[in-house]
Design a protein around this motif. Sequence first.
Motif, mmCIF file in Angstrom:
data_model
loop_
_atom_site.group_PDB
_atom_site.id
_atom_site.type_symbol
_atom_site.label_atom_id
_atom_site.label_comp_id
_atom_site.label_asym_id
_atom_site.label_seq_id
_atom_site.Cartn_x
_atom_site.Cartn_y
_atom_site.Cartn_z
ATOM 1 N N ARG A 226 58.921 64.952 -53.505
ATOM 2 C CA ARG A 226 59.040 63.569 -53.050
ATOM 3 C C ARG A 226 57.751 63.201 -52.316
ATOM 4 O O ARG A 226 57.336 63.941 -51.412
ATOM 5 C CB ARG A 226 60.207 63.428 -52.090
ATOM 6 N N PRO A 243 71.546 67.817 -49.610
ATOM 7 C CA PRO A 243 71.307 66.524 -48.955
ATOM 8 C C PRO A 243 69.955 65.940 -49.341
ATOM 9 O O PRO A 243 69.808 64.717 -49.459
ATOM 10 C CB PRO A 243 71.327 66.857 -47.457
ATOM 11 N N GLU A 244 68.979 66.825 -49.599
ATOM 12 C CA GLU A 244 67.643 66.326 -49.994
ATOM 13 C C GLU A 244 67.737 65.554 -51.319
ATOM 14 O O GLU A 244 67.137 64.496 -51.483
ATOM 15 C CB GLU A 244 66.656 67.488 -50.154
ATOM 16 N N GLN A 246 70.431 64.125 -52.608
ATOM 17 C CA GLN A 246 71.165 62.877 -52.347
ATOM 18 C C GLN A 246 70.236 61.842 -51.736
ATOM 19 O O GLN A 246 70.227 60.670 -52.133
ATOM 20 C CB GLN A 246 72.318 63.148 -51.366
ATOM 21 N N ASP A 247 69.442 62.299 -50.784
ATOM 22 C CA ASP A 247 68.581 61.368 -50.064
ATOM 23 C C ASP A 247 67.489 60.803 -50.971
ATOM 24 O O ASP A 247 67.223 59.607 -50.973
ATOM 25 C CB ASP A 247 67.959 62.085 -48.859
ATOM 26 N N VAL A 248 66.873 61.700 -51.793
ATOM 27 C CA VAL A 248 65.775 61.252 -52.652
ATOM 28 C C VAL A 248 66.275 60.225 -53.671
ATOM 29 O O VAL A 248 65.646 59.198 -53.905
ATOM 30 C CB VAL A 248 65.122 62.453 -53.378
ATOM 31 N N GLY A 251 69.739 57.929 -51.350
ATOM 32 C CA GLY A 251 69.734 57.571 -49.930
ATOM 33 C C GLY A 251 68.890 56.361 -49.641
ATOM 34 O O GLY A 251 68.250 55.788 -50.527
ATOM 35 N N THR A 252 68.876 56.003 -48.396
ATOM 36 C CA THR A 252 68.100 54.836 -47.990
ATOM 37 C C THR A 252 66.617 55.078 -48.219
ATOM 38 O O THR A 252 65.853 54.158 -48.433
ATOM 39 C CB THR A 252 68.317 54.534 -46.493
ATOM 40 N N GLY A 253 66.228 56.371 -48.153
ATOM 41 C CA GLY A 253 64.812 56.703 -48.373
ATOM 42 C C GLY A 253 64.469 56.836 -49.838
ATOM 43 O O GLY A 253 63.346 57.159 -50.174
ATOM 44 N N GLY A 254 65.457 56.639 -50.737
ATOM 45 C CA GLY A 254 65.191 56.801 -52.173
ATOM 46 C C GLY A 254 64.411 55.609 -52.680
ATOM 47 O O GLY A 254 64.939 54.717 -53.326
#
Length: 259
Positions: A226, A243-244, A246-248, A251-254
């Motif tokens: 990422r 979780p990484e 999911q986040d990538v 998530g909001t950071g995706g």
Amino acid sequence: MTVLLEGEGLGKSYGGVRALDGVSLRLSAGEVLGLIGPNGAGKTTLVDLLDGAQPADRGSLSIRGRKLTGPPSRRARAGLARTFQHPHLALDLTVRENVLLGAAAPKLAGIGGLVAGLVAGAFRPSGARFDATLHRVADALELGDLRRRCGDLTLGEQRLVEVARALAQEPSVLLLDEPFAGADSGGIAAISAAIRAVRAQGCGIILVDHNVDIVASLVDRIMLLRSGTVVFDGDPAECLASPEMQDVYFGTGGENVVA
Ligand SMILES: Nc1ncnc2c1ncn2[C@@H]1O[C@H](COP(=O)(O)OP(=O)(O)OP(=O)(O)O)[C@@H](O)[C@H]1O
Ligand SMILES: [Mg+2]
């Protein structure tokens, strides 16, 4: 397991864009490493640094414990082959000629770039060994009529030729940048079978793809990139549930959407 390829602290910027920021990796013989991440994460940049298509700003590389430097031709001789995200075929040449250029690539590596280009342009490799390699990879990837001009093929067919050309180099390290993109279900099956076959022979493979289901079905390990950094490196099932991940992707950071 024998370590084939090692990279330490690899970094690359394009102008103000930090495409890769301190990536380290290790690939063993007979291992398939999946490289995933959203658009712009740095996957192709990493492949480019490994095969020498782009010079690294920082970091070091070795293959079987020996320093790996120089242009792609030299790295081909050291045992590295790659495919490109956008196929790099000689469109005016036939399927046969393109695959044979792959078989000849390590042999062309000893001569300078300009001369190699001139030789390659006029090159018509022949001989029993080249023919045996050609027919082996052509059968494996179900290339069909080898006399067809590559410019007349569909993207899916070009994809198969691109993979065949890399396999014809008989590499010890194979870098595949989105080899399934544009391929139909038959092509995906043929490429998957070819990956399993060379893996069984001890080749180390880095597989870049957006289809995480295909990746997870083929790889021993996944590296999730990422914004130019590795955010997960480990077991495929653990990566998909992490979780990484999911986040990538969700998530909001995706920040990037999977193509
Ligand atoms: N030759 C280049 N010149 C300028 N910027 C580049 C170049 N190649 C890559 N970049 C930039 O570097 C970053 C990483 O790009 P890269 O192509 O490695 O990502 P990627 O993970 O392969 O993405 P994709 O999934 O879309 O193929 C992006 O911001 C991209 O725009
Ligand atoms: Mg890419």
